[in-house]
Each structure stands twice: as structure tokens, then as C-alpha cells.
Design a protein around this motif. Structure first.
Motif, mmCIF file in Angstrom:
data_model
loop_
_atom_site.group_PDB
_atom_site.id
_atom_site.type_symbol
_atom_site.label_atom_id
_atom_site.label_comp_id
_atom_site.label_asym_id
_atom_site.label_seq_id
_atom_site.Cartn_x
_atom_site.Cartn_y
_atom_site.Cartn_z
ATOM 1 N N ILE A 1 0.851 -1.203 0.000
ATOM 2 C CA ILE A 1 0.000 0.000 0.000
ATOM 3 C C ILE A 1 0.879 1.242 0.000
ATOM 4 N N ALA A 2 1.908 1.231 0.824
ATOM 5 C CA ALA A 2 2.808 2.389 0.895
ATOM 6 C C ALA A 2 3.501 2.633 -0.442
ATOM 7 N N ARG B 1 2.948 5.863 -2.904
ATOM 8 C CA ARG B 1 4.094 6.678 -3.310
ATOM 9 C C ARG B 1 4.192 6.786 -4.827
ATOM 10 N N LEU B 2 4.005 5.671 -5.519
ATOM 11 C CA LEU B 2 4.085 5.658 -6.978
ATOM 12 C C LEU B 2 2.980 6.485 -7.621
ATOM 13 N N LEU B 3 1.800 6.415 -7.058
ATOM 14 C CA LEU B 3 0.673 7.152 -7.618
ATOM 15 C C LEU B 3 0.606 8.589 -7.116
ATOM 16 N N GLU B 4 1.471 8.909 -6.169
ATOM 17 C CA GLU B 4 1.505 10.230 -5.552
ATOM 18 C C GLU B 4 0.144 10.622 -4.979
ATOM 19 N N VAL B 5 -0.506 9.648 -4.351
ATOM 20 C CA VAL B 5 -1.797 9.874 -3.717
ATOM 21 C C VAL B 5 -1.552 10.210 -2.259
ATOM 22 N N PRO B 6 -2.136 11.309 -1.766
ATOM 23 C CA PRO B 6 -1.971 11.587 -0.342
ATOM 24 C C PRO B 6 -2.587 10.456 0.476
ATOM 25 N N VAL B 7 -1.890 9.994 1.463
ATOM 26 C CA VAL B 7 -2.373 8.841 2.216
ATOM 27 C C VAL B 7 -3.584 9.238 3.037
ATOM 28 N N ARG C 1 0.881 12.254 16.727
ATOM 29 C CA ARG C 1 1.672 13.092 15.816
ATOM 30 C C ARG C 1 0.963 13.278 14.484
ATOM 31 N N LEU C 2 0.397 12.193 13.935
ATOM 32 C CA LEU C 2 -0.342 12.286 12.681
ATOM 33 C C LEU C 2 -1.507 13.261 12.832
ATOM 34 N N GLU C 3 -2.238 13.135 13.918
ATOM 35 C CA GLU C 3 -3.428 13.960 14.112
ATOM 36 C C GLU C 3 -3.102 15.407 14.482
ATOM 37 N N THR D 1 2.136 6.012 7.693
ATOM 38 C CA THR D 1 0.806 6.559 7.415
ATOM 39 C C THR D 1 -0.049 5.523 6.687
ATOM 40 N N ALA D 2 0.566 4.770 5.786
ATOM 41 C CA ALA D 2 -0.164 3.715 5.071
ATOM 42 C C ALA D 2 -0.625 2.622 6.033
#
Length: 105
Positions: A18-19, A23-29, A62-64, A74-75
Motif C-alpha cells: 500500500i505504501a 508513493r508511486l501514484l503520488e496519492v496523499p495517504v 503526531r499524525l493527528e 501513514t499507510a
């Protein structure tokens, strides 16, 4: 929609895949607000999400707070929340707004 068993969704290989795809698709997680919305929709606490994702409670916090995490981390969090029953919506997938979250059927 594809349903993934919890055994697969929590495997490190799946989370790594998934990660890499993200990354390859440059999709925000996921964003900080999406993480908070997902937890609220699922009625999950920070500890429960951290355990499901295999990370520390500090990492969820930290994420939040909006701090940048490693894409793989994040993935892992996203995969845990999705396997618990939410779907993340990208900007433009909702009628009038930015990124969001909804419960899966």
C-alpha cells in the motif's frame, strides 16, 4: 469494492505494498483531520488504532497534530482504519468539499 481479510490487511507485506502504491501514484495517504474523522466514525480511541496499525500511540497523536510521518507508517494507519470499516475520500470525491471519510457498507 474489494474486501480484504484482517489477516491480510495487518500483514507487513500488504502495508508495504500500500505504501509503495501510494508513493508511486503520488496519492496523499490521509490527513490529520481524516484520521480524527475516521476514529470518531468508528468510535475508536488512539490506543485501539495504534494497536491495529502496529504503531505507538504517540505516532497516532503526531499524525493527528499534522506532523509528517513516513509514508509507510501513514499507510499502516490508513490500512488499519480501512480494515475497521471506513473509506477515505480524496478532494473532489464529495459534493462540496475537500478530503473526507465515510463508513463502508
Amino acid at each position: 469494492m474489494v474486501t480484504i481479510s484482517s489477516d491480510i490487511a495487518t500483514s507487513s507485506r500488504f502495508r508495504y505494498a500500500i505504501a509503495i502504491c501510494t508513493r508511486l501514484l503520488e496519492v496523499p495517504v490521509i490527513s490529520a483531520s481524516q484520521s480524527r474523522m475516521a476514529r470518531a466514525a468508528l468510535n475508536m480511541g488512539v490506543r485501539e488504532v495504534a494497536e491495529a496499525a502496529g504503531v505507538s500511540t504517540n505516532t497516532i497523536t503526531r499524525l493527528e497534530r499534522g506532523e509528517e510521518l513516513l509514508p509507510r507508517t501513514t499507510a499502516d494507519i490508513r490500512a488499519a482504519l480501512e480494515s475497521a470499516g471506513v473509506i477515505f475520500l480524496a478532494d473532489g470525491q464529495t459534493t462540496d468539499g475537500g478530503p473526507g471519510v465515510r463508513l463502508a457498507k
